[in-house]
Enzyme design. Structure first.
Site, PDB file in Angstrom:
ATOM      1  N   TYR A  52      16.898 -19.072   4.192  1.00  0.00           N
ATOM      2  CA  TYR A  52      15.467 -18.757   4.818  1.00  0.00           C
ATOM      3  C   TYR A  52      14.599 -20.067   4.875  1.00  0.00           C
ATOM      4  CZ  TYR A  52      16.098 -13.785   4.121  1.00  0.00           C
ATOM      5  OH  TYR A  52      16.267 -12.560   4.628  1.00  0.00           O
ATOM      6  N   GLU A  76      36.028  -1.701 -11.383  1.00  0.00           N
ATOM      7  CA  GLU A  76      35.644  -1.882 -10.206  1.00  0.00           C
ATOM      8  C   GLU A  76      34.482  -1.499  -9.571  1.00  0.00           C
ATOM      9  OE1 GLU A  76      37.435  -0.625  -5.848  1.00  0.00           O
ATOM     10  OE2 GLU A  76      38.694  -0.425  -7.345  1.00  0.00           O
ATOM     11  N   ASP A  93      40.590   1.485  -8.493  1.00  0.00           N
ATOM     12  CA  ASP A  93      41.117   2.581  -7.768  1.00  0.00           C
ATOM     13  C   ASP A  93      42.694   2.095  -7.509  1.00  0.00           C
ATOM     14  OD1 ASP A  93      38.857   3.946  -7.519  1.00  0.00           O
ATOM     15  OD2 ASP A  93      38.248   2.992  -5.708  1.00  0.00           O
TER      16      ASP A  93
END
Length: 353
Positions: A95, A181, A234
């Site tokens: 920025y 996760e 997963d």
């Protein structure tokens, strides 16, 4: 500080020397994303080889001149911050001149290139990144500014500290650390009071691919507590990739592997073999996409798979079935199956790899 200032001065000195000789200045840095520059070691993970191939960022080439300018601009900002002992986030840097930088990812990539070129860890460059990771469980510590953090109180969640190096008075009676996760699974385990029910533990989530601070924090906890660390991801190529980042590191950050990896991490679940063992209904499983299959094939070729025969078998099961599953698939057995049955059994009977 003096080491950082000296390293930047050396770079600028070379630029000025080239200009004095009427030559176009060039910045030389290691090729971070090239697998040929990476070696695998059991005790560290993926690390950059000392004699790695390099690439040049030239000031006289239309393609690389903007990158050259950006690197010098950020080097000057780092130099000022180190001199004045101030800090900025990567977001602050972006920025400060959005037109020049164009995007946040350009800033992130340039900072990593500078860190690699100077051979100095990013946190020593006085650049902080916003943390997205969460921690909960049996843990208390004091942050660098004196703030006392006590995660042990009930289901309280704390953001992983942005200055992991500055943590002091780390106290825990945890028996293990569980890296989760996804944030949704992390929150679900918190609601079930998992951190205290089974035995005191620490839970951490990087909310998907972990940021640098979360990886540093896991490493700090490992160095300080020396307790087992398990991952719950997963049963899909993306989950396996995330676990490998915690355990063995990533190619792009291999130059910092010594501070980031924890090779002793164990794969607790969800294992592809669990789906067969628990008779998970086929309708609850998801077919692998072409992208998943490519990712899986790429993981199967990685150097660390050679020393993980059990992992290799699990990935072969996934490849043969062409199916994947999210941790949430266990709710098809019962709503609290994960915290009441699956994790306690795995931890009690050694069901990890």
């Amino acid at each position: 500080s003096s080491e950082v200032l000296e390293a930047i001065e050396n770079v600028i000195h070379d630029v000025l020397k080239s200009l004095a000789q009427d030559k176009a200045p060039v910045l030389t840095l290691a090729n971070r994303s090239d697998w040929r520059n990476i070696e695998f070691s059991d005790s560290v993970g993926l690390q950059m080889i000392p004699s790695s191939t390099t690439k040049q960022v030239r000031s006289d080439c239309p393609r690389s001149a903007p990158k050259f300018a950006l690197m010098l601009r950020i080097l000057s900002m780092i130099y000022k911050m180190v001199q004045s002992n101030t800090y900025a986030t990567k977001r602050d840097i972006y920025y400060s001149d959005t037109l020049l930088f164009g995007s946040q990812s350009v800033v992130d990539n340039t900072i990593n290139d500078i860190s690699c070129m100077l051979k100095i860890p990013r946190r020593s460059l006085h650049i902080l990144s916003t943390t997205k990771g969460f921690v909960a469980g049996n843990l208390s510590y004091t942050e660098e500014d004196g703030t006392k953090v006590n995660c042990t109180c009930g289901a309280t969640v704390f953001t992983v500290p942005s200055n992991v190096e500055g943590i002091k008075n780390l106290i825990s009676h945890a028996k293990f650390i569980l890296i989760v996760e996804k944030d949704a699974t992390f929150q679900r385990l918190l609601d079930d009071d998992f951190c205290h029910k089974l035995s005191p533990c620490i839970m951490i989530t990087g909310k998907g691919v972990p940021d640098l601070n979360t990886r540093l924090f896991v490493r700090k906890l490992w160095d300080s507590l020396q307790i087992p660390i398990f991952t719950l991801v997963d049963a899909d190529p993306h989950g396996v990739e995330i676990m490998c980042i915690y355990k063995y590191g990533s190619v792009s950050m291999s130059f910092e592997a010594h501070h980031l990896t924890v090779p002793s991490i164990k794969w607790l679940g969800l294992l592809p073999s669990d789906l067969q063992r628990l008779n998970i209904c086929k309708d609850a499983l998801i077919p692998l996409t072409k992208q998943d299959q490519n990712k899986l094939a790429s993981i199967q070729k990685r150097p660390y798979l050679a020393c993980q025969p059990t992992w290799k078998k699990e990935l072969e099961i996934m490849a043969a079935s062409k199916l994947k599953a999210e941790i949430q698939v266990l709710t098809s057995l019962s709503s609290d199956y994960l915290s009441r049955v699956y994790l306690p059994n795995k931890l009690q009977f050694g069901g990890w790899l």
